[in-house]
Design a protein around this motif. Sequence first.
Motif, mmCIF file in Angstrom:
data_model
loop_
_atom_site.group_PDB
_atom_site.id
_atom_site.type_symbol
_atom_site.label_atom_id
_atom_site.label_comp_id
_atom_site.label_asym_id
_atom_site.label_seq_id
_atom_site.Cartn_x
_atom_site.Cartn_y
_atom_site.Cartn_z
ATOM 1 N N SER A 186 0.842 -1.206 0.000
ATOM 2 C CA SER A 186 0.000 0.000 0.000
ATOM 3 C C SER A 186 0.874 1.252 0.000
ATOM 4 C CB SER A 186 -0.926 0.004 1.217
ATOM 5 O OG SER A 186 -1.823 -1.078 1.145
ATOM 6 N N PRO A 221 -4.098 -3.843 -3.479
ATOM 7 C CA PRO A 221 -4.942 -2.893 -2.738
ATOM 8 C C PRO A 221 -5.444 -1.704 -3.562
ATOM 9 C CG PRO A 221 -2.639 -2.573 -2.155
ATOM 10 C CD PRO A 221 -2.683 -3.766 -3.063
ATOM 11 N N ALA A 231 -10.335 -4.286 -3.534
ATOM 12 C CA ALA A 231 -10.208 -2.892 -3.967
ATOM 13 C C ALA A 231 -11.209 -2.569 -5.086
ATOM 14 C CB ALA A 231 -8.783 -2.635 -4.467
ATOM 15 N N TYR A 235 -13.636 -2.206 -1.171
ATOM 16 C CA TYR A 235 -13.019 -2.808 0.018
ATOM 17 C C TYR A 235 -14.029 -3.540 0.919
ATOM 18 C CZ TYR A 235 -9.174 -0.046 -1.706
ATOM 19 O OH TYR A 235 -8.214 0.492 -2.526
ATOM 20 N N THR A 283 -14.128 -3.091 7.300
ATOM 21 C CA THR A 283 -13.594 -2.906 5.945
ATOM 22 C C THR A 283 -12.559 -3.991 5.660
ATOM 23 O OG1 THR A 283 -13.855 -0.534 6.189
ATOM 24 C CG2 THR A 283 -12.301 -1.241 4.509
ATOM 25 N N ASP A 284 -12.411 -4.366 4.393
ATOM 26 C CA ASP A 284 -11.345 -5.316 4.081
ATOM 27 C C ASP A 284 -9.986 -4.751 4.523
ATOM 28 O OD1 ASP A 284 -10.693 -7.894 2.511
ATOM 29 O OD2 ASP A 284 -9.167 -6.438 1.902
ATOM 30 N N SER A 286 -7.207 -4.698 3.163
ATOM 31 C CA SER A 286 -6.449 -3.981 2.131
ATOM 32 C C SER A 286 -6.889 -2.518 2.017
ATOM 33 C CB SER A 286 -6.601 -4.683 0.772
ATOM 34 O OG SER A 286 -7.961 -4.696 0.366
ATOM 35 N N GLY A 287 -8.048 -2.183 2.628
ATOM 36 C CA GLY A 287 -8.522 -0.794 2.634
ATOM 37 C C GLY A 287 -7.616 0.123 3.434
#
Length: 298
Positions: A186, A221, A231, A235, A283-284, A286-287
Motif C-alpha cells: 500500500s 490494494p 479494492a 473494500y 472494511t477489508d 487492504s482498505g
Amino acid sequence: MATIGFIGLGNMGGPMAANLVKAGHTVHGLDLSAEARARLEEAGGKAVESLAEAVSQADVVVTMLPAGTHVRKVYCGEDGVLAHARPGTLMIDSSTIDVDSARAVAAAADAAGMKMVDAPVSGGVAGAAGGTLTFMVGGPEAAFEAAKPYLDIMGKTIVHAGGAGNGQAAKICNNMILGISMIAVSEAFVLAERLGLDHQKLYDISSTASGQCWSLTSYCPVPGPVPASPANRDYQPGFAAGMMLKDLKLAQEAAHASGASTPLGAEATALYNLFCNAGEDGTDFSGIIRFLRGAREA
Ligand code: NAD
C-alpha cells in the motif's frame, strides 16, 4: 460414519458443520445463538442444548469459537467437553487463539486421555462454505492422522505443522507476514501516486520483480490490476481489518511471551488498531491503503 459434536456454529463453524453433515456424518451442534442452531437443523444436523449432549456420544469433537478464553472454558470448564467426552475421543479446535491457550488445552486433553489437535484455518467464509479451507495443524502424529479424514471434508490443504500449538503458531506467523506486506504494498502505491507513476505500470513491474508478493499479485490494494481483489468493490471483505488486528495482536502476545523481536509486526498492529478505531474494522484489511493515503478516494 462418525458422530461429531460441533461447538460454535457461527460464520465459519456453521458451513463447516454443514459440510460434515453433507459427507454423511451425524452432527450434534451447539451454539449460544438460536439462529445458528436453526441453520444447522436446516442443513440436516441435530441442534443440542448443552455441552454434555453435544459430546457425550461423540467420536469427534470440533470447536470453532471466537477466542482463547472461550476455548479454555468450553474444554476445561467444570461442565466442559473434557468432563463429558468418552476417553479416546478426537478433539479438533479450529478457532484462531493464542498459542499458550492452545497448548494448555491440549495438555489437559492429553491428561484426560483424549487425542487433540489445534487446527486453525485460512480461507474465510467462502472457504468454509466451499470446503476449501487450509488447515494448519498442531499435535501428535497419531492425532493428526486421526483428524485428517475430517479436515479433508472441510478443507483442501491440510498441513501438519508440528506439536501442540504449532498450528496456531503457523497461522499467526503467516498473518503477520500478510499484515506487514499489505502495508508495504500500500505504501508503495501511495508513493507511486505522489510521483506520477501509474498503478498498472507499478503492478506490471513489481509483479515480475523483487517486490512481488501475495498482497500485490493476488490481493492488490488498488482497483484494476487484480480484478478479484476487494479494492474493486470498495473494500468489502474479504478478510476484515478487525480479523487482521486480532491475528496481529495474537502474534504480538506470542512475540512478547517468547522474546522474539518483531518491530514491523508491532508497527502493523498499531496501524491496524488506528484503522479499526477510525470505524473501519468491517472494511477489508487492504482498505488500509486509504488510511495511509490520508484520503478515502482511490
Ligand atoms: P463467529 O462469531 O461468527 O462464530 C463464533 C460462534 O461461537 C458464535 O456463533 C457464538 O455464538 C459461538 N459461541 C461462543 N461461545 C460459545 C459457547 N460457550 N458455546 C457455544 N457456542 C459459543 O466467528 P467466526 O467468524 O465463525 O470465527 C470463528 C473462529 O474462526 C475465530 O477464532 C476466528 O478468528 C476464526 N477465523 C475466522 C475467519 C473468518 O473469515 N470469519 C477466518 C479464519 C479464521
